[in-house]
Design a protein around this motif. Structure first.
Motif: not given
Length: 450
Positions: A115-139
């Motif tokens: 899938y691609a994604f539309a412009s009213y979304l944006y993609r974030v790729n995380t570094n070693e400071q936080i895993n993606p699941e924890t970032l989503v849980a926090y947001l």
């Protein structure tokens, strides 16, 4: 004035920014400290013709995961699609919407997806400071919402851009807590996959019950109709309405029963009380598999003018606007007496159980007939008369019972997935309010294997 310059990387003068609740944590990072890469989606035109690449939209983010896209873009080049292709570990964030409660909402991609994604979304790729699941849980937890609300730019459309993401405060959680949150997300995702599988089984049962297993519609693009069999009967002059494929669906259904003869349409307007809080179901709250995501309670005086349908448990809602016709949902006990938009039709039936009615309206044959009957220019939609006059197949009682069982199992698994995601958000909040060790202990006391 010097303090306002120092507060952010950009100049903010709104009083709300400085009066907002701020997350306080003993170890904090900024969004820019955790983001390896942030990327906008495509702004190219999409439609539901299933031609081109599937493009994920904001209303296909539910309960911290992504649904199946319903729109496609045929103007994306292979190179453009490859750059936008979703990969395991991507975090998608809603950038802008007229509803501020949706802005900043996040979902994680746990498997590579074409899938691609539309412009009213944006993609974030995380570094070693936080895993993606924890970032989503926090947001998605209340403290993440505080930061999003504080940093968003508000107007006719609320905007939480990548620049604003880079400026939000994010707690620096230890590895043990992050692994715990990731584990909860993995279990929730597996429940979700099982729920999807049960619903697909229900869909297959329905297709078999109405005799469409090996059906192939007429692909001829030319139809010749005399006046007496066209406008004189239908009042329609648009050529697409008379495409042979629609006749082949009607002929295969082979019944004189219609939506009007089989179902009750509940279209009485409801006047909300100004001081009463109501659950308000919007289009973006409806999931791909007929579920309704978590909806907020809104005071009657703050509801939009279109919030005029009160729904009851056991009814289904069907979107009326072309492009969103797949947005059908079952009203469960949780949403009894909730309000929904007048952009939905509210239906129930004494002859078809609620679960089967849901699967029927989401099925390919009925979706095709809904699409055929849409009309209009600026906003193409199906009218009440066209809906009620639409053919609807009869379904044997035993088949209905088997379909209903599958749908109930699907909903139970989806509820379990949602419970696990809510626990992930709660453990983040507990860690912020207390500490991480106490948060994990609290989770174990809930009977969750960490």
């Amino acid at each position: 004035l010097s303090d306002t310059y120092a507060a952010t990387d950009y100049f903010r003068l709104e009083a709300e920014y400085y009066n907002s609740i701020t997350v306080s944590y003993r170890r904090s990072l900024k969004g820019k400290d955790v983001a390896l890469n942030i990327q906008y989606g495509t702004s190219k035109f999409c439609d539901e013709q299933e031609d081109g690449y599937p493009v994920l939209r904001l209303n296909e983010l539910h309960n911290a995961f992504i649904d199946t896209p319903q729109k496609y873009c045929h103007t994306l080049s292979p190179d453009e699609f490859e750059k936008l292709r979703l990969k395991k570990g991507d975090v998608l964030v809603i950038r802008t919407n007229g509803n501020p409660n949706l802005v900043g909402k996040a979902a994680v991609v746990l498997e590579d997806a074409d899938y691609a994604f539309a412009s009213y979304l944006y993609r974030v790729n995380t570094n070693e400071q936080i895993n993606p699941e924890t970032l989503v849980a926090y947001l998605n937890c209340k403290y993440g919402r505080y930061e999003i609300d504080k940093n968003s730019i508000k107007g006719n459309q609320t905007n939480f851009s990548p620049a604003k993401f880079r400026d939000i405060s994010i707690p620096k959680f230890d590895i043990t807590l992050q692994k715990t949150i990731k584990n909860l997300f993995c279990k929730a995702y597996q429940c979700r996959l099982n729920a999807d599988s049960e619903f697909v089984s229900a869909e297959q049962m329905l297709i078999s019950a109405i005799g469409f297993n090996d059906f192939e519609p007429d692909t001829n693009n030319v139809a010749t109709k005399p006046f007496s069999e066209s406008y004189a009967v239908t009042g329609r002059l648009d050529a697409e309405y008379y495409l042979p494929r629609y006749d082949s669906y009607v002929n295969k259904i082979g019944t004189e029963e219609t939506v009007g003869s089989t179902c009750s349409l509940n279209d009485k307007n409801y006047a909300p009380n100004n001081e009463t809080a109501y659950q308000y179901i919007e289009l973006a709250d409806v999931g791909y598999f007929g579920n309704i995501g978590k909806v907020e309670k809104v005071l009657g005086k703050d509801l939009p003018s279109r919030a005029r349908r009160q729904v009851k448990a056991g009814q289904i809602i069907v979107a009326s606007v072309e492009g969103s016709l797949q947005s059908c949902a079952l009203i469960t006990d949780e949403y009894d007496n909730a309000l929904c938009s007048t952009g939905f039709y509210v239906l129930d039936s004494k002859r078809i159980n609620s679960e089967t009615l849901l699967v029927l309206f989401k099925s390919k044959p009925i979706q095709e007939l809904l699409k055929q009957r849409c009309s209009g220019t600026i906003l193409t939609a199906i009218t009440k008369d066209e809906l009620l006059d639409m053919p609807l197949p009869e379904i044997e009682a035993q088949a209905q019972l088997e379909i209903a069982k599958k749908v109930r199992e699907s909903f139970a698994l989806r509820n379990q997935s949602e419970r696990l995601i809510n626990l992930a958000k709660s453990v983040v909040e507990y860690a912020i309010e207390k500490d991480e060790a106490k948060a994990i202990k609290w989770l174990k006391e809930k009977g969750v294997d960490c």
